[in-house]
Design an enzyme around this catalytic site. Structure first.
Site, PDB file in Angstrom:
ATOM      1  N   SER A 160      28.336  49.849  60.125  1.00 16.39           N
ATOM      2  CA  SER A 160      28.546  51.120  59.426  1.00 16.39           C
ATOM      3  C   SER A 160      27.570  51.243  58.269  1.00 16.39           C
ATOM      4  CB  SER A 160      29.980  51.184  58.893  1.00 16.39           C
ATOM      5  OG  SER A 160      30.094  52.233  57.953  1.00 16.39           O
TER       6      SER A 160
ATOM      7  N   SER B  37      41.587  61.396  54.925  1.00 17.83           N
ATOM      8  CA  SER B  37      41.714  60.546  56.104  1.00 17.83           C
ATOM      9  C   SER B  37      40.388  60.205  56.774  1.00 17.83           C
ATOM     10  CB  SER B  37      42.686  61.145  57.121  1.00 17.83           C
ATOM     11  OG  SER B  37      43.245  60.081  57.862  1.00 17.83           O
TER      12      SER B  37
ATOM     13  N   TYR C 216      53.158  53.285  48.485  1.00 15.77           N
ATOM     14  CA  TYR C 216      53.412  53.914  49.785  1.00 15.77           C
ATOM     15  C   TYR C 216      54.520  53.178  50.530  1.00 15.77           C
ATOM     16  CZ  TYR C 216      52.312  56.085  54.307  1.00 15.77           C
ATOM     17  OH  TYR C 216      52.378  56.761  55.490  1.00 15.77           O
TER      18      TYR C 216
ATOM     19  N   ASP D 187      47.701  61.951  60.741  1.00 12.01           N
ATOM     20  CA  ASP D 187      46.259  62.060  60.518  1.00 12.01           C
ATOM     21  C   ASP D 187      45.501  62.011  61.833  1.00 12.01           C
ATOM     22  OD1 ASP D 187      47.165  61.845  57.962  1.00 12.01           O
ATOM     23  OD2 ASP D 187      46.191  59.931  57.523  1.00 12.01           O
TER      24      ASP D 187
ATOM     25  N   SER E 144      39.993  57.323  57.467  1.00 11.71           N
ATOM     26  CA  SER E 144      40.471  56.306  58.415  1.00 11.71           C
ATOM     27  C   SER E 144      40.758  56.933  59.780  1.00 11.71           C
ATOM     28  CB  SER E 144      41.697  55.579  57.859  1.00 11.71           C
ATOM     29  OG  SER E 144      42.737  56.467  57.533  1.00 11.71           O
TER      30      SER E 144
ATOM     31  N   GLU F 156      54.387  66.359  53.307  1.00 15.85           N
ATOM     32  CA  GLU F 156      53.849  65.068  52.842  1.00 15.85           C
ATOM     33  C   GLU F 156      54.933  63.994  52.892  1.00 15.85           C
ATOM     34  OE1 GLU F 156      50.497  64.462  52.968  1.00 15.85           O
ATOM     35  OE2 GLU F 156      50.354  66.210  51.671  1.00 15.85           O
ATOM     36  N   HIS F 157      54.581  62.862  53.491  1.00 13.47           N
ATOM     37  CA  HIS F 157      55.485  61.718  53.692  1.00 13.47           C
ATOM     38  C   HIS F 157      56.636  62.070  54.634  1.00 13.47           C
ATOM     39  CE1 HIS F 157      53.928  58.665  50.757  1.00 13.47           C
ATOM     40  NE2 HIS F 157      53.290  59.745  50.338  1.00 13.47           N
TER      41      HIS F 157
HETATM   42  P1  ADP Z   1      41.444  57.679  53.611  1.00 15.62           P
HETATM   43  O1  ADP Z   1      41.851  57.623  55.044  1.00 15.62           O
HETATM   44  O2  ADP Z   1      42.362  58.525  52.792  1.00 15.62           O
HETATM   45  O3  ADP Z   1      40.019  58.065  53.383  1.00 15.62           O
HETATM   46  P2  ADP Z   1      42.110  54.896  53.808  1.00 15.62           P
HETATM   47  O4  ADP Z   1      42.306  53.813  52.788  1.00 15.62           O
HETATM   48  O5  ADP Z   1      43.228  55.201  54.730  1.00 15.62           O
HETATM   49  O6  ADP Z   1      41.615  56.193  53.026  1.00 15.62           O
HETATM   50  O7  ADP Z   1      40.864  54.523  54.724  1.00 15.62           O
HETATM   51  C1  ADP Z   1      39.615  54.231  54.154  1.00 15.62           C
HETATM   52  C2  ADP Z   1      39.044  52.979  54.779  1.00 15.62           C
HETATM   53  O8  ADP Z   1      38.657  53.250  56.156  1.00 15.62           O
HETATM   54  C3  ADP Z   1      37.765  52.504  54.116  1.00 15.62           C
HETATM   55  O9  ADP Z   1      38.052  51.696  53.006  1.00 15.62           O
HETATM   56  C4  ADP Z   1      37.101  51.730  55.242  1.00 15.62           C
HETATM   57  O10 ADP Z   1      37.693  50.443  55.374  1.00 15.62           O
HETATM   58  C5  ADP Z   1      37.490  52.534  56.474  1.00 15.62           C
HETATM   59  N1  ADP Z   1      36.438  53.511  56.823  1.00 15.62           N
HETATM   60  C6  ADP Z   1      36.546  54.858  56.848  1.00 15.62           C
HETATM   61  N2  ADP Z   1      35.393  55.439  57.231  1.00 15.62           N
HETATM   62  C7  ADP Z   1      34.515  54.455  57.466  1.00 15.62           C
HETATM   63  C8  ADP Z   1      33.136  54.399  57.884  1.00 15.62           C
HETATM   64  N3  ADP Z   1      32.438  55.508  58.156  1.00 15.62           N
HETATM   65  N4  ADP Z   1      32.576  53.185  57.997  1.00 15.62           N
HETATM   66  C9  ADP Z   1      33.280  52.062  57.732  1.00 15.62           C
HETATM   67  N5  ADP Z   1      34.556  52.054  57.349  1.00 15.62           N
HETATM   68  C10 ADP Z   1      35.187  53.221  57.214  1.00 15.62           C
HETATM   69 MG    MG Z   2      43.755  56.917  55.712  1.00 15.30          MG
END
Ligand code: ADP
Ligand code: MG
Length: 392
Positions: free
Chosen positions: A68, A136, A234, A182, A138, A34-35
């Site tokens: 989305s 993740s 972070y 990720d 994201s 991690e990190h």
């Molecule tokens: P993690 O990756 O840990 O879930 P992050 O803050 O890195 O958290 O990413 C989350 C962000 O990614 C959400 O707030 C949104 O902006 C975007 N996101 C992720 N999945 C979707 C989705 N299916 N539709 C729209 N936005 C998404």
């Molecule tokens: Mg993320």
């Protein structure tokens, strides 16, 4: 409805036509490391079964539109305008839409494709990856986008290049200073295996986990405490690592070993030293985990998971009371190892649990959260799964 069904339905609602196809990419859990990614070090994540799906339909006008299930409003822009948008004017775009639009931008940049000649697309996203849980979501939305556009635009980019484009989108289009772990896990994942990744060379090795045959389940405990990567702790931890490397005269903390720690303690202030000690020992724990898995199997790695958690709690100081409680309760009720996973300040913990103790651990964790007055956690098993690609 399944996430793939929801993505298709949303696309139909948006365009009035069936999609040309659907693609998807998984979230990931980091087993250990991690990190360490932005310190040029080692990580050992795996892709999980939960995925983000995208339904795609071509358009003839050179525009890209994203929508989305998370957000009612579609966002639309000409492909030729992406260059003016990122990174300088990213604040003009709704935050979530920066992920897929940023990936389109990064892919065009990386491939050298002429945006004028690329076909426009409509993209509709739906996901079963929990957001902000350290799994993740994201990387999943980035990977789904990269995989789909690489195919329909015929870019011919390899998986590592697609992962790197996702990271660039996250860094420059979203503005979150994250590493490449990720995205690589989401791109390269395989069933029942984790990805041993050297974040300096980007060399990867697929390592069998063997949890199922060993009678083990990996539980995720999502605390529901939201983290926010683009702000706060972070970035501060990253800065401390850079400061430590500079004082120690190395390009990155990857270049230090545990033998260098006494000298680091002499040269660094206490906080910076503890940040450095976490990274240096965590890199060693990743190497030890891979080696232990191969030599002795998954039941032997519990102590390394526990040590990783202690290091994040005490030295890197990125845990929160909910994560500590999840880890401690899991260990006390049958897990052979447990740690928080992801960037910290909230999100999820993982616990490696013998199958016969899964129910006891899950209910003990839930009860302990109620006793502490914390919101109920979401406890569920994850299985190492395949990476990004077109859906069958
Ligand atoms: P993690 O990756 O840990 O879930 P992050 O803050 O890195 O958290 O990413 C989350 C962000 O990614 C959400 O707030 C949104 O902006 C975007 N996101 C992720 N999945 C979707 C989705 N299916 N539709 C729209 N936005 C998404
Ligand atoms: Mg993320």
């Amino acid at each position: 409805m399944s996430a793939v069904g929801a993505a298709r339905a949303l696309l139909v609602e948006l365009t009035g036509t069936e999609p040309d196809g659907t693609w998807s990419a998984p979230g990931r859990a980091n087993l250990i490391g991690e990190h360490t990614d932005y310190n040029d070090g080692f990580v050992f994540p795996f892709a999980i079964g939960e995925r983000t799906h995208v339904a795609l339909r071509h358009r003839d006008d050179g525009r890209i539109r994203v929508v989305s299930t998370f957000d009612a409003d579609p966002v639309e822009v000409a492909l030729t305008d992406l260059d003016g948008l990122f990174p300088a004017r990213r604040d003009d775009v709704a935050e979530w839409a920066r992920y897929p639009l940023g990936v389109a931008w990064a892919l065009i940049q990386a491939s050298g494709a002429d945006a004028v000649t690329l076909g426009g697309v409509d993209l509709a996203f739906a996901s079963d990856v929990p957001v902000g849980a350290g799994l993740s979501s994201s990387a999943a939305i980035e990977g789904a986008t990269a995989s789909a556009l690489n195919d329909v635009w015929g870019l011919g980019m390899g998986r590592v290049a697609l992962a790197t484009a996702g990271t660039r989108a996250e860094n420059e289009a979203v503005g979150a200073p994250t590493g490449v772990m990720d995205q690589l896990a989401s791109m390269l994942g395989e069933a029942d295996a984790a990805i041993f990744l050297d974040c300096r060379s980007l060399e990867t090795e697929v390592v069998e986990l063997g949890f199922g045959p060993a009678g083990l389940t990996l539980l995720v405990i999502d605390t529901g405490v939201k983290h926010a990567h683009s702000t706060g702790g972070y970035g501060e931890r990253r800065a401390a690592c850079e400061r430590g490397a500079a004082v120690m005269g190395v390009p990155a903390l990857r270049d230090l070993s545990v033998d260098d720690l006494p000298r680091a303690q002499e040269l660094l202030d206490d906080v910076t030293f503890r940040r450095v000690r976490h990274i240096v020992t965590e890199n060693q724990r990743v190497l030890d985990t891979v080696q232990t898995l191969r030599a002795h199997g998954p039941r032997a790695i519990g102590g390394l998971l526990d040590a990783s958690h202690a290091s994040m709690r005490d030295d890197f100081e990125i845990s929160v009371p909910e994560l500590d409680l999840a880890v401690d309760t899991s260990r006390a009720t049958g897990a052979i190892g447990a740690r928080m996973t992801g960037g910290g300040f909230g999100g999820a913990a993982i616990a490696l649990v013998p199958d016969e103790h899964v129910e006891a651990v899950a209910s003990a964790v839930t009860a302990s959260f109620a006793d502490a007055g914390f919101a109920a956690p979401h406890v569920f098993p994850v299985a190492a799964s395949r990476g990004a690609g077109r859906d069958a």
